[in-house]
Design a protein around this motif. Structure first.
Motif, PDB file in Angstrom:
ATOM      1  N   PRO A  33       0.824  -0.945  -0.270  1.00 26.09           N
ATOM      2  CA  PRO A  33       0.279   0.132   0.082  1.00 26.09           C
ATOM      3  C   PRO A  33       0.761   1.684  -0.251  1.00 26.09           C
ATOM      4  N   ALA A  34       1.934   1.433   0.939  1.00 29.07           N
ATOM      5  CA  ALA A  34       2.646   2.447   0.750  1.00 29.07           C
ATOM      6  C   ALA A  34       3.417   2.838  -0.687  1.00 29.07           C
ATOM      7  N   VAL A  35       3.687   1.311  -1.157  1.00 27.13           N
ATOM      8  CA  VAL A  35       4.318   2.014  -2.674  1.00 27.13           C
ATOM      9  C   VAL A  35       3.302   1.505  -3.469  1.00 27.13           C
ATOM     10  N   PHE A  36       2.012   1.972  -3.162  1.00 29.31           N
ATOM     11  CA  PHE A  36       1.054   2.264  -4.063  1.00 29.31           C
ATOM     12  C   PHE A  36       0.535   3.865  -4.066  1.00 29.31           C
ATOM     13  N   ALA A  37       0.865   4.051  -2.480  1.00 32.79           N
ATOM     14  CA  ALA A  37       0.240   5.746  -2.475  1.00 32.79           C
ATOM     15  C   ALA A  37       1.307   6.424  -3.626  1.00 32.79           C
ATOM     16  N   ALA A  38       2.650   5.726  -2.848  1.00 37.40           N
ATOM     17  CA  ALA A  38       3.477   7.510  -3.571  1.00 37.40           C
ATOM     18  C   ALA A  38       3.830   7.303  -4.564  1.00 37.40           C
ATOM     19  N   ALA A  39       3.358   5.783  -5.895  1.00 39.08           N
ATOM     20  CA  ALA A  39       2.663   5.692  -7.202  1.00 39.08           C
ATOM     21  C   ALA A  39       2.032   6.945  -7.897  1.00 39.08           C
ATOM     22  N   ILE A  40       1.154   6.605  -6.378  1.00 39.37           N
ATOM     23  CA  ILE A  40      -0.929   8.285  -6.566  1.00 39.37           C
ATOM     24  C   ILE A  40       0.257   9.387  -6.814  1.00 39.37           C
ATOM     25  N   GLY A  41       0.800   9.401  -5.897  1.00 36.47           N
ATOM     26  CA  GLY A  41       1.185  10.742  -5.889  1.00 36.47           C
ATOM     27  C   GLY A  41       1.540  11.832  -7.000  1.00 36.47           C
ATOM     28  N   ILE A  42       2.513  10.672  -7.904  1.00 37.40           N
ATOM     29  CA  ILE A  42       3.133  11.031  -8.783  1.00 37.40           C
ATOM     30  C   ILE A  42       3.020  10.836  -9.564  1.00 37.40           C
ATOM     31  N   ILE A  43       1.708   9.999 -10.178  1.00 36.22           N
ATOM     32  CA  ILE A  43       0.868  10.168 -11.357  1.00 36.22           C
ATOM     33  C   ILE A  43      -0.273  11.023 -11.300  1.00 36.22           C
ATOM     34  N   ILE A  44      -0.600  11.880 -10.127  1.00 39.41           N
ATOM     35  CA  ILE A  44      -1.240  12.922 -10.078  1.00 39.41           C
ATOM     36  C   ILE A  44      -0.560  14.228 -10.797  1.00 39.41           C
ATOM     37  N   VAL A  45       0.536  14.614 -10.255  1.00 38.03           N
ATOM     38  CA  VAL A  45       0.946  15.090 -10.509  1.00 38.03           C
ATOM     39  C   VAL A  45       1.344  15.467 -12.335  1.00 38.03           C
ATOM     40  N   LEU A  46       1.750  14.128 -12.734  1.00 37.83           N
ATOM     41  CA  LEU A  46       1.602  14.122 -14.136  1.00 37.83           C
ATOM     42  C   LEU A  46       0.591  14.590 -14.528  1.00 37.83           C
ATOM     43  N   ILE A  47      -0.700  13.553 -14.465  1.00 41.00           N
ATOM     44  CA  ILE A  47      -1.858  13.933 -15.021  1.00 41.00           C
ATOM     45  C   ILE A  47      -2.474  15.433 -15.208  1.00 41.00           C
ATOM     46  N   ALA A  48      -1.420  15.756 -14.138  1.00 42.56           N
ATOM     47  CA  ALA A  48      -1.709  17.516 -14.433  1.00 42.56           C
ATOM     48  C   ALA A  48      -1.575  18.263 -15.567  1.00 42.56           C
ATOM     49  N   ARG A  49       0.678  17.682 -15.148  1.00 41.46           N
ATOM     50  CA  ARG A  49       0.486  18.218 -16.648  1.00 41.46           C
ATOM     51  C   ARG A  49       0.479  18.140 -17.397  1.00 41.46           C
ATOM     52  N   ASN A  50      -0.505  16.783 -18.100  1.00 41.60           N
ATOM     53  CA  ASN A  50      -0.434  16.547 -19.450  1.00 41.60           C
ATOM     54  C   ASN A  50      -2.137  16.724 -19.888  1.00 41.60           C
ATOM     55  N   THR A  51      -2.887  17.342 -18.661  1.00 39.21           N
ATOM     56  CA  THR A  51      -3.606  17.914 -19.408  1.00 39.21           C
ATOM     57  C   THR A  51      -4.646  19.443 -19.268  1.00 39.21           C
ATOM     58  N   LEU A  52      -3.808  19.788 -17.595  1.00 36.33           N
ATOM     59  CA  LEU A  52      -4.445  21.377 -17.125  1.00 36.33           C
ATOM     60  C   LEU A  52      -2.979  21.819 -17.960  1.00 36.33           C
ATOM     61  N   ALA A  53      -2.155  21.465 -18.032  1.00 46.17           N
ATOM     62  CA  ALA A  53      -0.887  22.785 -18.134  1.00 46.17           C
ATOM     63  C   ALA A  53      -1.683  22.236 -20.229  1.00 46.17           C
ATOM     64  N   ARG A  54      -2.216  21.832 -20.201  1.00 43.12           N
ATOM     65  CA  ARG A  54      -1.846  22.078 -22.142  1.00 43.12           C
ATOM     66  C   ARG A  54      -3.559  23.036 -22.273  1.00 43.12           C
ATOM     67  N   LEU A  55      -4.173  23.020 -21.205  1.00 43.59           N
ATOM     68  CA  LEU A  55      -5.131  24.019 -22.464  1.00 43.59           C
ATOM     69  C   LEU A  55      -4.786  25.482 -21.815  1.00 43.59           C
ATOM     70  N   PRO A  56      -6.149  26.140 -23.196  1.00 44.51           N
ATOM     71  CA  PRO A  56      -5.594  27.442 -23.167  1.00 44.51           C
ATOM     72  C   PRO A  56      -5.322  28.331 -22.318  1.00 44.51           C
ATOM     73  N   LYS A  57      -4.261  29.353 -22.379  1.00 50.94           N
ATOM     74  CA  LYS A  57      -4.156  30.121 -21.565  1.00 50.94           C
ATOM     75  C   LYS A  57      -3.607  30.338 -20.558  1.00 50.94           C
ATOM     76  N   VAL A  58      -3.651  28.241 -20.097  1.00 48.22           N
ATOM     77  CA  VAL A  58      -3.242  28.214 -18.298  1.00 48.22           C
ATOM     78  C   VAL A  58      -1.541  27.810 -18.108  1.00 48.22           C
ATOM     79  N   LYS A  59      -1.021  28.698 -17.731  1.00 53.82           N
ATOM     80  CA  LYS A  59      -0.011  28.730 -17.517  1.00 53.82           C
ATOM     81  C   LYS A  59       0.698  27.367 -16.508  1.00 53.82           C
TER      82      LYS A  59
END
Length: 379
Positions: free
Chosen positions: A73-99
């Motif tokens: 569960p600890a390994v999965f928790a660490a993986a989730i934390g990293i995945i969430i940041v990568l999701i934002a980097r590849n979704t929210l960051a690609r939206l128009p005018k979002v820095k």
């Protein structure tokens, strides 16, 4: 209608919480141009105290846990934390005018863990008589720290590449300017390493693009930052020593008051930069509404995998989903403010506190409990 009424009730309760109340108070103070200021030295002391306390509580819980059962569960928790940041980097960051740095910081905050959301989840599970491992609540540092480090590292990599691009653009302008001088006046400055033809310039460009950004120095610098250092120090002291007496008599009683002052400061800073957010606010609303549920379902899925492979309890699966759906209200804001100073607090704190947390509590927690009871019987 009952669902909507429940959500609005919880949302109203959130508006009355000290955390959000002091944040809004700071924004009002800044909006009326008050001369109130919190000295930087006091702010840094408050951040240190809060992060040491968070680290100590996590370390104490980990020291008292069954480490063998906790491993997957600890390994999965660490993986989730990293995945969430990568999701934002590849979704929210690609939206128009979002820095990009704002999107990465937002992902870091949503990847880190909210103590209040975790407490709400535990309370609701107890009302449902749902059992869980005593150490399950100690999973949060394993998600919290990797998410914050990943966000700071990604932001640093982005800024490094951005600086290289700006440098290359300046070089090209200098090259064209000097070529024009050479063509018009017959003079060219004596610079042995400077490209004398367009082909040589292109070759240098390819060499620059081929250079990799060194990751480890960025990770090392992130871990050496004041905020993460305090968090890791508290974690180590909680694991390796027995600080319960000083924790209970000193750090814990001061915690809520110091957190309120921190939120006041963050509110004042958020207002000063709110103008940057107006053109893209709708994207943060969409992200803050969808992200908690998506992240929670990722946590639930990995928790269910741990349930199938190691017997991780249904309650433990719910806790993993709850901390995945939460967004940090304690460790995240000061850590990101120090680690990604160019990110706009109005973006990452506003989307988290105003919308993300109420949705995680009002919608997410009942959803994960219902799923666990359906799929695993809630035992």
């Amino acid at each position: 209608m009952d669902f909507l009424s429940d959500f609005l009730t919880r949302f109203g309760d959130k508006l009355q919480s000290p955390t959000l109340g002091f944040l809004i108070g700071g924004m009002i103070i800044a909006a009326v141009n008050s001369r109130l200021q919190i000295p930087d030295a006091i702010y840094k002391f408050i951040v240190f105290m809060l992060l040491i306390k968070v680290g100590l509580s996590g370390g104490i819980a980990i020291r008292n846990a069954n480490l063998a059962q906790m491993l997957l569960p600890a390994v999965f928790a660490a993986a989730i934390g990293i995945i969430i940041v990568l999701i934002a980097r590849n979704t929210l960051a690609r939206l128009p005018k979002v820095k990009v740095v704002d999107a990465i910081a937002t992902g870091g905050l949503f990847g880190a863990v909210s103590g209040s959301t975790l407490a709400a989840g535990l309370t609701m599970m107890e009302s449902e008589a749902m059992q869980y491992e005593p150490w399950a609540a100690a999973l949060y540092p394993f998600m919290d720290i990797p998410a914050l480090v990943t966000a700071i590292v990604l932001a640093s990599i982005y800024k490094s590449k951005e600086s290289q691009t700006v440098g290359e653009d300046i070089t090209q302008q200098e090259y064209l300017s000097k070529q024009a001088v050479a063509a018009g006046a017959g003079e060219y400055p004596s610079e042995p390493d400077y490209p004398t033809t367009r082909q040589e310039y292109r070759n240098q460009q390819r060499e620059q693009q081929g250079k990799r950004v060194e990751i480890w120095p960025i990770v090392k610098e992130s871990l050496q930052g004041s905020a993460l250092s305090a968090l890791l120090l508290g974690l180590a002291l909680g694991i390796l020593t027995r600080p319960e007496s000083v924790y209970e008599s000193f750090f814990n009683p001061l915690f809520r008051g110091l957190l309120s002052v921190l939120m006041l400061v963050m509110g004042m800073e958020a207002w000063s930069r709110i103008g940057e957010l107006r053109k893209v606010a709708q994207w943060y609303v969409v992200y803050a509404a969808a992200a908690p549920l998506l992240h929670g379902l990722i946590g639930f899925g990995l928790g269910y995998l741990a349930h199938v492979t190691t017997g991780f309890s249904a309650g433990g699966v719910v806790i993993l989903a709850v901390i995945a759906s939460s967004s940090s209200d304690i460790s995240g804001p000061p850590t990101l403010r120090a680690g990604i100073p160019k990110a706009n607090p109005s973006a990452y704190i506003g989307s988290s506190t105003a919308l993300g947390t109420p949705i995680a509590i009002a919608v997410g927690i009942p959803l994960y409990i219902g799923l666990a009871q359906t799929l695993m019987g809630g035992g």
